[in-house]
Design a protein around this motif. Structure first.
Motif, mmCIF file in Angstrom:
data_model
loop_
_atom_site.group_PDB
_atom_site.id
_atom_site.type_symbol
_atom_site.label_atom_id
_atom_site.label_comp_id
_atom_site.label_asym_id
_atom_site.label_seq_id
_atom_site.Cartn_x
_atom_site.Cartn_y
_atom_site.Cartn_z
ATOM 1 N N MET A 1 0.856 -1.193 0.000
ATOM 2 C CA MET A 1 0.000 0.000 0.000
ATOM 3 C C MET A 1 0.892 1.242 0.000
ATOM 4 S SD MET A 1 -2.931 1.149 2.755
ATOM 5 C CE MET A 1 -3.870 -0.325 2.396
ATOM 6 N N SER A 2 0.542 2.211 -0.864
ATOM 7 C CA SER A 2 1.351 3.416 -0.956
ATOM 8 C C SER A 2 1.022 4.379 0.169
ATOM 9 C CB SER A 2 1.120 4.107 -2.313
ATOM 10 O OG SER A 2 -0.215 4.543 -2.419
ATOM 11 N N ALA A 3 1.927 5.290 0.424
ATOM 12 C CA ALA A 3 1.721 6.291 1.461
ATOM 13 C C ALA A 3 0.724 7.337 0.974
ATOM 14 C CB ALA A 3 3.064 6.951 1.793
ATOM 15 N N ASP A 4 0.265 8.184 1.900
ATOM 16 C CA ASP A 4 -0.598 9.300 1.535
ATOM 17 C C ASP A 4 0.268 10.335 0.821
ATOM 18 O OD1 ASP A 4 -2.387 11.331 1.253
ATOM 19 O OD2 ASP A 4 -2.637 11.724 3.400
ATOM 20 N N LEU A 5 0.042 10.501 -0.479
ATOM 21 C CA LEU A 5 0.901 11.365 -1.279
ATOM 22 C C LEU A 5 0.406 12.797 -1.346
ATOM 23 C CD1 LEU A 5 1.715 8.908 -4.197
ATOM 24 C CD2 LEU A 5 2.942 9.298 -2.070
ATOM 25 N N GLY A 6 -0.744 13.065 -0.766
ATOM 26 C CA GLY A 6 -1.229 14.440 -0.704
ATOM 27 C C GLY A 6 -1.285 15.110 -2.059
ATOM 28 N N ALA A 7 -0.610 16.256 -2.171
ATOM 29 C CA ALA A 7 -0.646 17.045 -3.402
ATOM 30 C C ALA A 7 0.397 16.598 -4.416
ATOM 31 C CB ALA A 7 -0.432 18.525 -3.064
ATOM 32 N N ALA A 8 1.104 15.536 -4.146
ATOM 33 C CA ALA A 8 2.159 15.096 -5.053
ATOM 34 C C ALA A 8 1.612 14.780 -6.435
ATOM 35 C CB ALA A 8 2.863 13.869 -4.482
ATOM 36 N N ARG A 9 2.338 15.187 -7.449
ATOM 37 C CA ARG A 9 1.962 14.903 -8.827
ATOM 38 C C ARG A 9 2.888 13.880 -9.464
ATOM 39 N NH1 ARG A 9 -3.167 16.755 -9.651
ATOM 40 N NH2 ARG A 9 -3.395 18.941 -9.059
ATOM 41 N N VAL A 10 4.126 13.869 -9.017
ATOM 42 C CA VAL A 10 5.138 12.995 -9.619
ATOM 43 C C VAL A 10 5.883 12.243 -8.528
ATOM 44 C CG1 VAL A 10 7.155 12.854 -11.121
ATOM 45 C CG2 VAL A 10 5.475 14.665 -11.494
ATOM 46 N N VAL A 11 6.058 10.937 -8.733
ATOM 47 C CA VAL A 11 6.915 10.150 -7.865
ATOM 48 C C VAL A 11 8.223 9.914 -8.611
ATOM 49 C CG1 VAL A 11 7.264 7.918 -6.753
ATOM 50 C CG2 VAL A 11 5.028 9.029 -6.664
ATOM 51 N N LEU A 12 9.315 10.336 -8.014
ATOM 52 C CA LEU A 12 10.637 10.114 -8.592
ATOM 53 C C LEU A 12 11.229 8.890 -7.897
ATOM 54 C CD1 LEU A 12 12.762 11.167 -10.566
ATOM 55 C CD2 LEU A 12 13.641 12.630 -8.744
ATOM 56 N N ALA A 13 11.461 7.836 -8.669
ATOM 57 C CA ALA A 13 11.885 6.559 -8.096
ATOM 58 C C ALA A 13 13.351 6.597 -7.689
ATOM 59 C CB ALA A 13 11.625 5.432 -9.090
ATOM 60 N N THR A 14 13.636 7.341 -6.647
ATOM 61 C CA THR A 14 14.975 7.466 -6.109
ATOM 62 C C THR A 14 14.886 7.834 -4.634
ATOM 63 O OG1 THR A 14 17.089 8.646 -6.328
ATOM 64 C CG2 THR A 14 15.099 9.914 -6.694
ATOM 65 N N HIS A 15 15.962 7.591 -3.899
ATOM 66 C CA HIS A 15 16.054 8.038 -2.516
ATOM 67 C C HIS A 15 16.960 9.264 -2.413
ATOM 68 C CE1 HIS A 15 13.925 4.581 -0.812
ATOM 69 N NE2 HIS A 15 14.546 3.857 -1.728
ATOM 70 N N ASN A 16 17.377 9.780 -3.569
ATOM 71 C CA ASN A 16 18.299 10.919 -3.634
ATOM 72 C C ASN A 16 17.509 12.225 -3.587
ATOM 73 O OD1 ASN A 16 20.018 13.034 -4.636
ATOM 74 N ND2 ASN A 16 21.368 11.479 -5.494
ATOM 75 N N ARG A 17 17.608 12.939 -2.468
ATOM 76 C CA ARG A 17 16.848 14.185 -2.320
ATOM 77 C C ARG A 17 17.321 15.262 -3.293
ATOM 78 N NH1 ARG A 17 12.224 14.003 -0.868
ATOM 79 N NH2 ARG A 17 12.300 16.197 -0.289
ATOM 80 N N GLY A 18 18.579 15.203 -3.691
ATOM 81 C CA GLY A 18 19.077 16.167 -4.664
ATOM 82 C C GLY A 18 18.374 16.034 -5.999
ATOM 83 N N LYS A 19 18.116 14.803 -6.417
ATOM 84 C CA LYS A 19 17.403 14.578 -7.670
ATOM 85 C C LYS A 19 15.971 15.094 -7.579
ATOM 86 C CE LYS A 19 19.977 10.542 -9.374
ATOM 87 N NZ LYS A 19 19.844 9.135 -9.856
ATOM 88 N N VAL A 20 15.361 14.920 -6.411
ATOM 89 C CA VAL A 20 13.994 15.416 -6.209
ATOM 90 C C VAL A 20 13.957 16.938 -6.355
ATOM 91 C CG1 VAL A 20 12.109 15.656 -4.556
ATOM 92 C CG2 VAL A 20 13.302 13.464 -4.782
ATOM 93 N N ARG A 21 14.905 17.620 -5.713
ATOM 94 C CA ARG A 21 14.953 19.088 -5.814
ATOM 95 C C ARG A 21 15.179 19.542 -7.252
ATOM 96 N NH1 ARG A 21 17.802 18.380 -0.887
ATOM 97 N NH2 ARG A 21 19.806 18.450 -1.978
ATOM 98 N N GLU A 22 16.008 18.805 -7.962
ATOM 99 C CA GLU A 22 16.302 19.148 -9.353
ATOM 100 C C GLU A 22 15.042 19.057 -10.206
ATOM 101 O OE1 GLU A 22 18.319 16.247 -12.028
ATOM 102 O OE2 GLU A 22 19.891 17.770 -12.120
ATOM 103 N N LEU A 23 14.296 17.962 -10.070
ATOM 104 C CA LEU A 23 13.084 17.790 -10.859
ATOM 105 C C LEU A 23 12.027 18.807 -10.447
ATOM 106 C CD1 LEU A 23 11.435 16.322 -12.980
ATOM 107 C CD2 LEU A 23 10.788 14.638 -11.247
ATOM 108 N N GLN A 24 11.912 19.070 -9.149
ATOM 109 C CA GLN A 24 10.970 20.089 -8.668
ATOM 110 C C GLN A 24 11.259 21.426 -9.346
ATOM 111 O OE1 GLN A 24 8.581 19.610 -5.824
ATOM 112 N NE2 GLN A 24 7.751 21.539 -6.588
ATOM 113 N N ALA A 25 12.528 21.805 -9.423
ATOM 114 C CA ALA A 25 12.906 23.077 -10.039
ATOM 115 C C ALA A 25 12.569 23.085 -11.524
ATOM 116 C CB ALA A 25 14.399 23.334 -9.829
ATOM 117 N N MET A 26 12.783 21.963 -12.209
ATOM 118 C CA MET A 26 12.473 21.881 -13.639
ATOM 119 C C MET A 26 10.976 22.034 -13.883
ATOM 120 S SD MET A 26 15.031 18.777 -14.799
ATOM 121 C CE MET A 26 14.623 18.878 -16.554
ATOM 122 N N LEU A 27 10.165 21.416 -13.028
ATOM 123 C CA LEU A 27 8.717 21.514 -13.183
ATOM 124 C C LEU A 27 8.223 22.928 -12.883
ATOM 125 C CD1 LEU A 27 7.532 18.123 -11.638
ATOM 126 C CD2 LEU A 27 7.597 18.769 -14.052
#
Length: 221
Positions: A1-27
């Motif tokens: 079962m997945s977690a409550d993702l709230g307002a999330a639109r995209v799941v980035l399949a990584t545990h690297n927070r730097g990659k998450v910030r990078e994609l957030q900035a691109m979006l």
């Protein structure tokens, strides 16, 4: 079962927070913004995916498919490594564990240099490769590839990089290793930056189709 993702639109399949910030900035630059637009695998309650593919593209798709199926969201994943021409594209998908120990950068680098010790400079061509895959909740999927060509040096140089960066000289950078470039510059020209830029239009298309609305405060350029 997945977690409550709230307002999330995209799941980035990584545990690297730097990659998450990078994609957030691109979006955000593309007009989709707001806190929590992008979440990582841990936040989405996703487990590790066994990478059984034999290409970067296959492994990226495996991770993106698993994240999309588990979360019901648009999912993005990447897989990357080093491909040396004279070695037939190796280490390739085995780049992170070339020496037999996953993530042992020093051992991987030492083994690669030993294997190329008698190879002339003109035959030391190589490239960093990144495959980026995006999968929608309806199963639609796209995968693209980004490459950074260069050569393998005979000895490590520089302190700024990781992995094979100290022995990889990107094309057009005056013979400097990737570890001698500033982090900002390296990230701008990297194989991953090229792959993410190429996959972004597909991400935006899927977001638009799944009901994400562009932000009124997004980029005007």
């Amino acid at each position: 079962m997945s977690a409550d993702l709230g307002a999330a639109r995209v799941v980035l399949a990584t545990h690297n927070r730097g990659k998450v910030r990078e994609l957030q900035a691109m979006l955000e630059a593309a007009g989709f913004s707001g806190p929590g637009t992008v979440v990582d695998a841990k936040s989405a309650g996703l487990g590790d995916v066994v990478e059984t593919g034999v290409t970067f593209e296959e492994n990226a798709l495996l991770k993106a498919r698993a994240a999309a199926a588990a979360s019901g969201k648009v999912a993005l994943a990447d897989d990357s490594g080093l491909a040396v021409d004279v070695m037939g594209g190796a280490p390739g998908i085995f780049s992170a564990r070339w020496s037999g120990r996953h993530g042992d950068d020093a051992a991987n680098l030492d083994l690669l240099l030993a294997q190329l010790s008698d190879i002339a400079p003109e035959h030391r061509r190589a490239r960093f490769v990144c495959a980026a895959a995006v999968v929608g909740p309806d199963g639609e999927e796209h995968v693209v590839r980004g490459e950074l060509p260069g050569t393998i040096l005979t000895a490590p140089a520089g302190e700024n990089g990781f992995g094979y960066d100290p022995v990889f000289a990107p094309e057009g950078e005056g013979g400097l290793s990737a570890a001698q470039l500033s982090l900002e510059h390296k990230n701008r020209i990297s194989h991953r930056a090229r792959a993410m830029s190429a996959v972004l239009p597909f991400v935006l298309e899927l977001l638009d189709r799944t009901g994400a609305e562009p932000s009124e405060t997004g980029s005007e350029g």
